[in-house]
Scaffold this active site. Structure first.
Site, PDB file in Angstrom:
ATOM      1  N   GLY A 126       8.909  11.774  -1.144  1.00 39.11           N
ATOM      2  CA  GLY A 126       8.590  11.086   0.103  1.00 39.11           C
ATOM      3  C   GLY A 126       8.209  12.134   1.131  1.00 39.11           C
TER       4      GLY A 126
ATOM      5  NE  ARG B  90      12.498   9.181   2.671  1.00 39.33           N
ATOM      6  CZ  ARG B  90      12.416   7.983   2.110  1.00 39.33           C
ATOM      7  NH1 ARG B  90      11.243   7.475   1.788  1.00 39.33           N
ATOM      8  NH2 ARG B  90      13.509   7.278   1.878  1.00 39.33           N
TER       9      ARG B  90
ATOM     10  CB  CYS C 165      11.267   4.156  -4.713  1.00 39.60           C
ATOM     11  SG  CYS C 165      11.871   5.841  -4.478  1.00 39.60           S
TER      12      CYS C 165
ATOM     13  CB  VAL D 142      15.628   2.303   0.475  1.00 37.66           C
ATOM     14  CG1 VAL D 142      15.602   1.435  -0.781  1.00 37.66           C
ATOM     15  CG2 VAL D 142      17.048   2.827   0.712  1.00 37.66           C
TER      16      VAL D 142
ATOM     17  CB  ALA E 200      12.883  10.319  -4.952  1.00 37.93           C
TER      18      ALA E 200
END
Length: 362
Positions: free
Chosen positions: A151, A76, A180, A80, A149
């Site tokens: 991704g 993705r 991130c 992190v 989040a």
């Protein structure tokens, strides 16, 4: 109007989630299914996107092991992030139509689905252009904090991966990383913002509703195809602990496993566990419910065949005599490292680990 089939899967081990995404994606590309949205929770894991920097994992390997947090590399986008219980993870598996084939638009649509979901709970969220995800507070504000989040991965306009919304998440686990890669802002959850725990099923229902609206789809509720049990038969504790493994006959795959089986019509999980133990080992012993349910895909079938499995433990005496049923051709009592190395599926390994943490009934 396209359909969007929503699957509410509960706990999914992270590697099983990757397999689910792959199988749903292949089925979508082949036209075997329509668009799907997988809603689930993962055990504690850190995932690294293509742009991730390892130094953004600030915890030592020993600390991660102590906290029971695993690390996975993924394809993705992004850096992190953390997944764990109390966080709703969404994997939209969509084959974008020609009029929506714009990566930035797709990310904005995912953001919009999260923002509208949060609005339904009285939380005003939005995007901060220089940072990915969904935020409370404004850019440049000292109280800017991330609540969701994002991704994603797109290939041939098929979407995988997706989003993670912090509902009742253990926010202390975000201290293991620089979320991130953003050092300038914090992380929050719906629970922290509202001052009370929030119903995960209610959040999933809101996500299903809002994503159906955002992607102009007609909602369909997906179901699992099969319900099963796994039972770890163990004896002893600590270094002396032993696990009973059964080897399937060659025509059934030839691999080692714990006691497993499917629920029969009208049967409860605990009833199925007792019956399977008796049929596969000849034992009639009490079963302990491990409060472990997880979902996964059975084999490589397309469309994916979804299974929900319920884990149990049985504590046996060291001199217990085992009588095999027709599905297996051998058994062994093995130490814990050997059992975990032989078992081919994460759910079986987790069942064994949890069984060894339980106390035998008097």
């Amino acid at each position: 109007m396209n359909t969007l089939t929503v699957f509410r899967l509960g706990r999914v081990e992270y590697e099983d989630g990757l397999k689910l995404m792959h199988l749903f994606g292949e089925a979508r590309l082949q036209g075997l299914i329509g668009d799907a949205l997988l809603l689930l929770e993962h055990p504690p894991v850190l995932t690294l996107g293509r742009a991730a920097k390892r130094e953004n994992i600030t915890a030592t390997d020993a600390r991660l092991a102590q906290e029971g947090v695993e690390v996975f590399d993924t394809n993705r986008g992004g850096d992190v992030t953390y997944h764990g219980p109390g966080q709703v993870v969404g994997y939209p598996i969509l084959l974008l139509p020609e009029d929506r084939r714009d990566v930035r638009r797709y990310v904005r649509d995912v953001e919009r689905g999260l923002v509208q979901t949060l609005a339904g709970f009285g939380l005003t969220a939005g995007a901060i252009p220089k940072w990915p995800g969904v935020w409370l507070g404004h850019e440049g504000s000292p109280d800017a904090r991330k609540i969701g989040a994002i991704g994603v991965h797109l290939s041939r306009w098929l979407t995988t991966h997706g989003f993670a919304l912090n509902v009742n998440t253990n926010l202390e686990h975000f201290q293991l990383i620089v979320p991130c890669g953003i050092r300038e802002a914090g992380v929050t959850s719906m629970q922290r913002e509202l001052g009370h725990a929030v119903s995960v099923p209610d959040v999933e229902e809101a996500l299903a509703r809002e994503f159906t609206r955002v992607f102009d789809a007609r909602r369909v509720d997906g179901t699992v195809d099969l319900r099963t049990v796994s039972v770890a038969v163990v004896h002893g504790r600590g270094p002396e602990a032993r696990v009973l493994l059964l080897r399937r006959t060659p025509e059934r795959g030839g691999f080692w496993q714990t006691v497993t089986g499917r629920l029969e019509p009208g049967e409860s999980p605990v009833e199925a566990a007792r019956r399977e133990v008796a049929e596969e080992t000849g034992l009639t012993l009490p079963v302990v419910d491990l409060a472990y349910r997880h979902a996964f895909a059975l084999g490589e079938a397309l469309p994916p065949k979804l299974v929900e499995e319920h884990g149990f433990a049985v504590h046996a005496a060291p001199d217990t005599q085992v009588r095999l049923g027709l599905e297996h051709d051998a058994f062994e009592w093995v130490d814990v490292p050997t059992a975990l190395a032989r078992l081919p599926f994460r759910g079986l390994r987790e069942t064994v680990t949890r069984a060894l943490q339980t106390t035998p009934r008097p």
